[in-house]
Design an enzyme around this catalytic site. Structure first.
Site, PDB file in Angstrom:
ATOM      1  N   HIS A 130     -46.848  36.541   4.507  1.00 33.63           N
ATOM      2  CA  HIS A 130     -46.620  35.125   4.233  1.00 33.63           C
ATOM      3  C   HIS A 130     -48.116  34.261   4.324  1.00 33.63           C
ATOM      4  CE1 HIS A 130     -48.089  34.450   8.219  1.00 33.63           C
ATOM      5  NE2 HIS A 130     -47.587  35.624   8.705  1.00 33.63           N
ATOM      6  N   ASP A 395     -47.694  40.609   8.781  1.00 31.46           N
ATOM      7  CA  ASP A 395     -48.716  41.590   8.554  1.00 31.46           C
ATOM      8  C   ASP A 395     -48.537  42.698   9.033  1.00 31.46           C
ATOM      9  OD1 ASP A 395     -48.786  40.657  11.128  1.00 31.46           O
ATOM     10  OD2 ASP A 395     -50.875  40.217  11.196  1.00 31.46           O
TER      11      ASP A 395
END
Length: 515
Positions: A130, A395
């Site tokens: 993101h 992540d």
């Protein structure tokens, strides 16, 4: 002088590489950034001081003079004139994923991402984090608690923390935690949209404008991830385009292996406190003990009576990156020395390595799910499976995939009693906010190949990089991935799931193709 020198380099680069059309586009983006600066609700938004940064750090990554990510023809081997500030300190490369998107510059193939002669990219698979966001709720609350404790004493601060006497926290409300940032030159919504425009420019030949079919983009079920996919889609396909649709993939625990976020569905990984998810924090605390106490002593001596804890010092370091994503700069970045920032960067590498990377035995099984599905699609080719695949995740999901791929494997595990300077595992350049990995399938006169574009830097795969532009032959890559899957083990068995639990991704396929 540094700002003047950087400006001259930027001007020379634009003239030599981008041309009139590129200048026009960059001018429009610059104008947009200027509007964000002028109308930002943040009262403290401003340029970093000369002590902290030079002109290049003020600009968003896609406008910096060294960044050449719009057109393939702009990618040529670097020259001295193109890298005027190559050896200068840049705090953005030491924030361990807590800062804005940056271009990967270490361990990349010379010559940039220019496609090798007589080759053509005919398929692209992306896994992206993101875009820039506010802190998570847990991190944000720790920051607010620290600021509240300092303010409640009524004592003025001195030394490196003197700025806190007039500084205000960068989030107007805790309701903003975990959302994309919307102000400043590194605004998450701006980065996501601009990335879409940039990749649409680079891969315009893969967009079938005449096809009635919709192109799917996949996002894990988190608001910041979904919003990133939507802003990216607007940049790539156009606002409210009927040619694109964001598919939300649930992060629920019962999804098994049919998910973009297998770390949430792997029971043993979450329950194993010694080798699973929690071990990342255990190893982080061990390394933090090697450098945080000295900083706490220094700041406490400057401000008697405060007695800062190690956890509070770490929150101070985290605020540098997060405030930068909101306001464009942060005075927190000036509190610490370059050596202390290198320690923070390594601390972030340690937690990622042992929480979702090669330091946990679960990571390969988690990451292989998306990797294996993507490999099979690459083998099918664009005529059968479609040319464009965009997946948006967190992540930790990217890190698990990289562990399965083995792109940044260290010879030995990262030590926690010192910094391993000569390491491949540097996540600041791999999973910053908006970090992305692109698998590009290339068709060349000698066959099909795959290469790996990590934040606009081509990274060779160890043992399979003898193809054009350090790419890997597609058939050899498929065999390599199969062997990596054996190392990781069966997802259901590794995670302690029942035999009826999904064991693979079923949703990752474009509609309108024969399959």
């Amino acid at each position: 002088m540094a700002s003047i020198r950087a400006t001259r380099c930027s001007f020379r680069f634009f003239l030599n590489s981008m041309g009139i059309i590129s200048l026009a586009i960059s001018f429009m983006v610059c104008l947009l950034v200027t509007v964000l600066f002028l109308f930002s609700p943040s009262q403290t938004l401003g340029l970093p001081s000369v002590r902290q940064s030079n002109l290049q750090q003020v600009l968003p990554s896609y406008l910096q003079s060294h960044h050449r990510g719009w057109w393939e023809s702009a990618y040529q081997e670097s020259t001295a004139s193109d890298n005027c500030d190559k050896n200068e300190w840049n705090i953005l490369y030491h924030l361990g994923g807590n800062g804005p998107w940056i271009e990967k510059i270490d361990g990349v193939v010379k010559g940039g991402i220019n496609v090798p002669e007589e080759c053509k990219v005919d398929m692209v698979h992306m896994m992206s984090r993101h875009a820039e966001r506010y802190p998570t709720k847990n991190s944000g609350i720790r920051m607010l608690d620290l600021i509240s404790r300092i303010k409640s004493t009524g004592k003025p601060l001195t030394g490196d923390l003197e700025f806190l006497n007039y500084w205000e926290y960068f989030s107007g409300s805790p309701d903003q935690f975990e959302r994309l940032t919307t102000t400043g030159p590194y605004a998450g919504i701006l980065e996501a949209f601009t990335t879409g425009v940039k990749l649409a420019t680079r891969y315009t030949h893969l967009r079938n404008y005449s096809s009635p079919s919709v192109t799917y983009l996949w996002a894990s079920g988190s608001n910041r991830v979904i919003d990133t996919a939507r802003h990216f889609s607007a940049g790539f396909f156009g606002l409210e385009s009927k040619k694109a649709k964001v598919i939300v993939v649930s992060e629920a625990e019962d999804k098994g292996g049919d998910t973009l976020t297998p770390g949430d569905t792997c029971n043993k990984y979450n329950e194993d406190t010694e080798k699973g998810h929690h071990n990342g924090y255990t190893m982080l605390y061990k390394f933090q003990a090697t450098y945080l106490p000295a900083i706490a002593d220094r700041l406490s001596i400057q401000n008697p009576g405060f007695n800062f804890t190690d956890a509070e010092i770490y929150s101070m370091q985290e605020m540098c990156g997060f405030e930068t994503t909101v306001r464009g700069s942060s005075l927190w970045c000036e509190v610490f020395t370059q050596s202390e920032w290198r320690s923070f960067e390594y601390a972030r590498d340690v937690i990622h390595y042992y929480r979702a990377g090669p330091g946990t035995p679960y990571s390969r099984a988690l990451g292989w799910l998306w990797l294996n599905t993507t490999t099979n699609l690459l083998l099918e080719g664009p005529q059968s499976a479609g040319p464009l695949y965009f997946s948006f995740v967190h992540d930790g999901d990217i890190i698990a995939m990289l562990s399965a791929l083995g792109l940044f494997d260290n010879v030995e595990d990262l030590p926690v009693d010192r910094i391993e300077e000569d390491r491949q595992w540097k996540m600041s350049q791999v999973t910053p906010m908006g970090g992305r990995i692109l698998f590009e399938r290339m068709t060349c006169p000698t066959g099909q190949y795959v290469r790996f574009n990590v934040n606009d830097g081509i990274v060779p795969l160890k043992g399979c990089s003898d193809g054009p532009g350090s790419s890997c032959a597609l058939d050899a890559f498929a065999e390599y991935v199969e062997e990596r899957g054996k190392l990781g083990g069966d997802f259901r068995k590794v995670c302690g799931l029942g035999k009826d639990a999904p064991r693979a991704l079923t949703f990752l396929r474009q509609p309108g193709f024969p399959g």
